[in-house]
Scaffold this motif. Structure first.
Motif, mmCIF file in Angstrom:
data_model
loop_
_atom_site.group_PDB
_atom_site.id
_atom_site.type_symbol
_atom_site.label_atom_id
_atom_site.label_comp_id
_atom_site.label_asym_id
_atom_site.label_seq_id
_atom_site.Cartn_x
_atom_site.Cartn_y
_atom_site.Cartn_z
ATOM 1 N N UNK A 193 0.858 -1.194 0.000
ATOM 2 C CA UNK A 193 0.000 0.000 0.000
ATOM 3 C C UNK A 193 0.885 1.232 0.000
ATOM 4 N N UNK A 194 0.780 2.035 -1.051
ATOM 5 C CA UNK A 194 1.631 3.206 -1.226
ATOM 6 C C UNK A 194 0.763 4.455 -1.139
ATOM 7 N N UNK A 195 1.206 5.427 -0.379
ATOM 8 C CA UNK A 195 0.440 6.662 -0.283
ATOM 9 C C UNK A 195 1.075 7.620 0.692
ATOM 10 N N UNK A 196 0.613 8.862 0.646
ATOM 11 C CA UNK A 196 1.067 9.848 1.606
ATOM 12 C C UNK A 196 0.369 9.597 2.949
ATOM 13 N N UNK A 197 0.866 10.200 4.028
ATOM 14 C CA UNK A 197 0.261 9.951 5.340
ATOM 15 C C UNK A 197 -1.225 10.300 5.379
ATOM 16 N N UNK A 198 -1.953 9.528 6.169
ATOM 17 C CA UNK A 198 -3.367 9.777 6.442
ATOM 18 C C UNK A 198 -4.259 9.590 5.219
ATOM 19 N N UNK A 199 -3.805 8.771 4.267
ATOM 20 C CA UNK A 199 -4.631 8.498 3.089
ATOM 21 C C UNK A 199 -5.630 7.378 3.335
ATOM 22 N N UNK A 200 -5.451 6.625 4.405
ATOM 23 C CA UNK A 200 -6.362 5.535 4.728
ATOM 24 C C UNK A 200 -5.776 4.150 4.485
ATOM 25 N N UNK A 201 -4.445 4.049 4.416
ATOM 26 C CA UNK A 201 -3.814 2.755 4.155
ATOM 27 C C UNK A 201 -4.050 1.775 5.304
#
Length: 404
Positions: A193-201
């Motif tokens: 799961x790749x994403x910026x912080x607080x994206x809901x990963x």
């Protein structure tokens, strides 16, 4: 707070459990760092209380020592037994390096001394169990080997030769090998799961699997990878990793950039988790729309390892579709995304309401199953550079100065 000797020993054990890599921290220092409520929980429940904080460990530094050769009998000319060896063996039942990192010192047994009455026996070998897919390196970075299938073993420390006329005039046994090793998992999960912080990963991982990652309404709630197993009706399963959130400049090792990106490159499928409303880390950083967020994430991966996305199928999960105006935002995102990264399917989901999660799980399973034979349509990073420049957005350096 006064700590009894028994309590101090328990705290020391908990400290070793929490810091398997060998972080030096005394029991007294640890007691000052935790609350009184936490101190009262230490005891028989200590390990269980802190087990959830130990997290997933995919890299460990260990010290291995081969056994010393047994002392030979000079007068009778009886050689001693050889020292035991240290092996690292792949085990499909082991999924991370936590137990290895907790112990971190492995020493084989010494050879038995030579005698007239019985034959000298070699020392007992030590077998270190590691997950399949573990790479072993010397402390200098030189690779020793990869454990790619179950029961494959690698000799890492040879025992010393038993004492004889060849070893020394006194028939003394030789010392075994001593060296530091780095164990690193080459593949930690099927999906990252790749994403910026607080994206809901973390929320997504908790919904799709039985994992219980920390979830909160502030960034950086995940500080190390969390692994969850997603099970399907046909009894198949896949492993999904919640990678800690990236920040702009991660490819330059800002924050914990390289440590986090290292986890991403050891998965089979990249699942981008994007907040449909956009993202802003803090007031020093500009607001990014959902499409800009995706473009920045892709550029971070390309700057870190240009070949990473060429070997990984990509999926996009557009999260927080339960929020107001999310449908309009999603429609604009899908239209623009099709022109920028057409190879990645977009799934509109809500981890809060559960909408779209079943379809996403099926799509992820299909991508994992076809990852080995799948010919990936790769979009060069120049496309994303042009997109960012067209909106006066430059990766990392133009708007946010390095204040770290």
């Amino acid at each position: 707070m006064n700590i009894s000797p028994m309590g101090g020993r328990w705290i020391t054990k908990v400290v070793k459990f929490l810091h398997p890599a060998g972080v030096k921290i005394t029991a007294r220092r640890f007691s000052k760092l935790i609350s009184k409520e936490t101190q009262s929980a230490i005891g028989a429940q200590g390990r269980r209380f802190f087990a959830s904080e130990a997290g997933f460990i995919d890299r460990a530094r260990i010290f291995v020592t081969g056994g010393t050769g047994g002392q030979g009998h000079k007068r009778l000319a009886c050689p001693g037994g050889d020292g035991g060896n240290v092996f690292i063996e792949a085990d499909a039942a082991v999924h991370n390096l936590r137990s290895v990192a907790m112990q971190h010192r492995f020493k084989a047994g010494p050879g038995s001394p030579g005698s007239r009455s019985s034959k000298a026996f070699p020392g007992s070998d030590v077998i270190v169990k590691a997950p399949v897919g573990t790479a072993v390196y010397l402390d200098s970075g030189r690779p020793l080997g990869d454990l790619t299938f179950h029961s494959q073993s690698l000799l890492v420390a040879r025992g010393g030769e038993g004492g004889s006329a060849v070893t020394s005039d006194t028939y003394a046994g030789l010392k075994g090998d001593k060296l530091h090793l780095i164990l690193e998992l080459k593949s930690i999960a099927d999906v990252g799961l790749v994403g910026f912080p607080n994206a809901g990963k973390s929320s997504l991982l908790g919904k799709l699997s039985r994992a219980k990652p920390r979830v909160a309404d502030y960034p950086f709630t995940t500080l190390r990878p969390s692994i969850g197993v997603v099970q399907f009706d046909d009894f198949s399963q896949l492993r999904m990793a919640d990678i800690p959130g990236l920040i702009e400049g991660a490819h330059e090792n800002k924050g914990m950039g390289h440590a986090f990106l290292r986890h991403i490159e050891r998965t089979k499928v990249l699942l981008y988790v994007i907040d449909v409303t956009g993202f802003q880390l803090n007031q020093r950083y500009p607001f990014r729309t959902a499409l800009q967020t995706l473009a920045l994430l892709v550029l971070e991966l390309d700057h870190y390892n240009h070949a990473l996305r060429k070997n990984h199928p990509e999926i996009i999960a557009l999260n927080k579709m339960d929020l107001p105006n999310s449908n309009d935002l999603a429609s604009d995102f899908v239209k623009a995304c099709g022109a920028v990264i057409p190879s990645a399917p977009v799934y509109e989901i809500s981890t809060k309401s559960g909408a779209g999660l079943a379809e996403l799980a099926i799509g992820v399973k299909s991508a994992v199953e076809s990852a080995a034979a799948h010919e990936i349509t790769y979009v060069d990073s120049n496309v994303f550079e042009q997109f960012l420049h067209s909106q006066d957005l430059h990766l990392l350096r133009s708007t946010v100065k390095d204040q770290m």
